[in-house]
Design an enzyme around this catalytic site. Structure first.
Site, PDB file in Angstrom:
ATOM      1  N   GLU A   1       0.844  -1.193   0.000  1.00 55.99           N
ATOM      2  CA  GLU A   1       0.000   0.000   0.000  1.00 55.99           C
ATOM      3  C   GLU A   1       0.880   1.243   0.000  1.00 55.99           C
ATOM      4  OE1 GLU A   1      -3.989   0.692   2.380  1.00 55.99           O
ATOM      5  OE2 GLU A   1      -2.259   0.842   3.710  1.00 55.99           O
TER       6      GLU A   1
ATOM      7  N   LYS B   1       2.482   4.502   1.075  1.00 52.89           N
ATOM      8  CA  LYS B   1       2.617   5.154   2.382  1.00 52.89           C
ATOM      9  C   LYS B   1       2.323   6.636   2.188  1.00 52.89           C
ATOM     10  CE  LYS B   1       5.465   5.330   6.506  1.00 52.89           C
ATOM     11  NZ  LYS B   1       5.013   6.657   6.910  1.00 52.89           N
TER      12      LYS B   1
ATOM     13  N   GLU C   1      -6.085   7.840   6.099  1.00 45.66           N
ATOM     14  CA  GLU C   1      -5.094   8.924   6.130  1.00 45.66           C
ATOM     15  C   GLU C   1      -5.698  10.127   5.422  1.00 45.66           C
ATOM     16  OE1 GLU C   1      -0.605   9.686   6.736  1.00 45.66           O
ATOM     17  OE2 GLU C   1      -1.826   7.933   7.189  1.00 45.66           O
TER      18      GLU C   1
END
Length: 552
Positions: free
Chosen positions: A229, A231, A283
């Site tokens: 994935e 970051k 996020e």
């Protein structure tokens, strides 16, 4: 009802106990058959208490210097040699305004009630009155303990694992998931603890990643396959929705500033039309009109104004709870598939994290090369069959420094502990900074490296931002909390390391140094990367983390 005196004696015994088993047994024996078990455990873990007292060490000193009619300067100087509780106790004993009690009369319930009242007031005049009232019914040791509770650090060398596993061997792991202390106390048998799960509107301790410096190591960790994935270079946000109610928590489980997340209240119901209640791990990143990430720190309210055509965008990578179902024990590939079924992307507002199913080393290398070519932070690697383990470092992260031959695989988030005068044009100002980490075992701060190289504007700002005490490299003035070798004694030390800035420090490599006190670990060619405003000292790189980084 447990008295404050009994509680103090317990704290003293825990401090002097030699190890985990002995400390936990002391707590277990003490709380057995007591009706106020929850209150005892809650006060043994003041760092987990969500009450905010609006007071740091300097403000406590100021108020008690007024109450005791003592020199604030003298009290601050005394604080430089030890801890806030010791300073207040010493000057309480010496003052002539309020006579300390000879015998302790307070119960834990009295203290808890006082702390609740303190958390509800912000005016200094009200704080002075309340702190005067509590001092008038305290012995010197009572007041020391009360002040340490306000400071949220009892100095007993026992964290949540030690304390909670005194209730049950499984209590700490359950707490990581539920974050509900009261529920754990009320359901302390293993059978009942197993029934406790994630609950919406209560923050979950986020799952974390440890550093990885090679593709080969990643496949040893996840032999059955992994997801790679992107970051993201933003801020971790845990999203909770319950009907029309929303809550947003940071990586340290504190509420996120409203201006960063308020827009989500409009878009989450549109992205999750079928969800009544949901918990997401995600996020939040500032992106431009082409959905390209903007630099870390651009989420700041002033920085955001510099990017006129930007949007806050939520990158969702996990679903932990959905309409009454705890999803954390479900394998990741199933959670991700479920997320795809229930979420509709809203471009530039709410989107899926970028994820690739990796089956061989060549594929992982290609994905990593692509991420670094796009100037992304790196990758987070996750076991495709992994469950969500709150607070555990079960994922791996490979950051951009990984591909630089001989460079550190990961940076360290170190705390500014002190400073030195500069030379030449930088003479007379703090220009070189002593960086270090917290040692959980000793309760002391250890030195790792010195860091310099800031530009003139940054240095000018740091002179005002950092709260320092001048010690002129005098060994006698080194505070009790700092372990530093003579060669690195600074011109200044921070007033309180727990309130100091956290800097991300990268470098050529971790190296050994007999002169530094963090197990001899240091950093070769250290360089300042950024201030980690999203972290407190608790989320900084502690000594045990640093040891693990050097091993990896």
């Amino acid at each position: 009802m447990t008295s404050l005196r009994e509680f103090r004696k317990l704290c003293c015994a825990i401090y002097h106990a030699s190890g985990y088993k002995e400390k936990s047994k002391l707590i277990r024996d003490f709380i057995t058959d007591r009706d106020d078990k929850y209150l005892i455990i809650k006060l043994l873990l003041p760092g987990l208490d969500d009450r905010i007292y609006n007071m740091n060490d300097k403000q406590i000193i100021k108020i008690y210097s007024i109450i005791f009619k003592q020199s604030q300067k003298d009290m601050l100087q005394d604080l430089g040699y030890g801890y806030i509780g010791d300073t207040i106790s010493t000057f309480f004993k010496e003052n002539t305004e309020i006579r300390p009690r000879n015998k302790s009369i307070l119960t834990l319930e009295d203290v808890d009630s006082f702390l609740t009242t303190l958390s509800s007031i912000t005016k200094e005049s009200h704080q002075i009155k309340l702190l005067t009232d509590i001092a008038s019914v305290c012995t010197c040791n009572d007041l020391k303990c009360v002040v340490m509770l306000i400071d949220k650090d009892l100095k007993i060398k026992a964290g949540p694992r030690y304390v909670l596993n005194a209730i049950s061997p499984h209590a700490y792991d359950v707490f990581r998931k539920s974050n509900n202390l009261k529920e754990i106390i009320e359901n302390e048998s293993k059978q009942n603890l197993d029934s406790i799960s994630v609950s919406v509107m209560t923050p979950i301790n986020p799952m974390l990643a440890e550093s990885c410096d090679s593709v080969n190591k990643a496949f040893k960790k996840f032999p059955s396959g992994m997801f790679a994935e992107v970051k993201y270079d933003g801020e971790r946000v845990q999203v909770h929705k319950n009907n029309n109610e929303f809550a947003f928590f940071s990586r340290n489980m504190k509420p996120v500033l409203s201006y960063k997340v308020d827009y989500l209240k409009e878009y989450i119901p549109k992205a999750f039309k079928k969800a009544t209640s949901i918990v997401l791990d995600s996020e939040i990143v500032l992106v431009d009109e082409h959905n390209v990430q903007l630099p870390f720190g651009s989420l700041g309210i002033h920085k955001k104004k510099e990017y006129k055509n930007s949007n806050m965008c939520l990158f969702v990578f996990d679903c932990l709870y959905f309409d009454g179902f705890d999803m954390t024990d479900i394998p990741l590939y199933k959670r991700r598939s479920f997320l795809k079924d229930v979420m509709v992307e809203i471009p530039n507002r709410i989107v899926f994290s970028e994820l690739t199913n990796i089956s061989n080393e060549s594929q992982l290398t290609d994905v990593l090369d692509d991420a670094l070519t796009r100037k992304l932070e790196g990758l987070v690697l996750k076991d495709i069959n992994g469950v969500y383990e709150p607070g555990k470092r079960r994922w791996l992260k490979i950051k951009r420094d990984y591909l630089n031959e001989g460079s550190m695989a990961d940076s360290a988030d170190l705390v500014v502990l002190g400073a030195y005068y500069g030379k030449g044009a930088k003479g007379g100002i703090m220009a070189v900074f002593l960086m270090g980490c917290y040692d959980d075992e000793s309760g002391k701060w250890k030195t790792v490296t010195k860091c310099s190289g800031h530009d003139d504007n940054t240095l000018r700002v740091l002179q005002d931002q950092l709260t320092m005490v001048k010690i002129n490299k005098d060994p006698k003035k080194i505070p009790e909390w700092l372990v530093v070798n003579k060669i690195y004694i600074p011109d200044f030390v921070v007033e309180d390391p727990k309130q100091s800035q956290i800097w991300e420090i990268s470098g050529a490599e971790f190296t050994s140094s007999k002169s530094h006190t963090a197990n001899g670990i240091s950093i070769r060619f250290p360089r300042f990367t950024r201030i980690r405003e999203d972290k407190t000292w608790k989320e900084s790189t502690h000594l045990n983390d640093l040891v693990n980084l050097t091993k990896s």
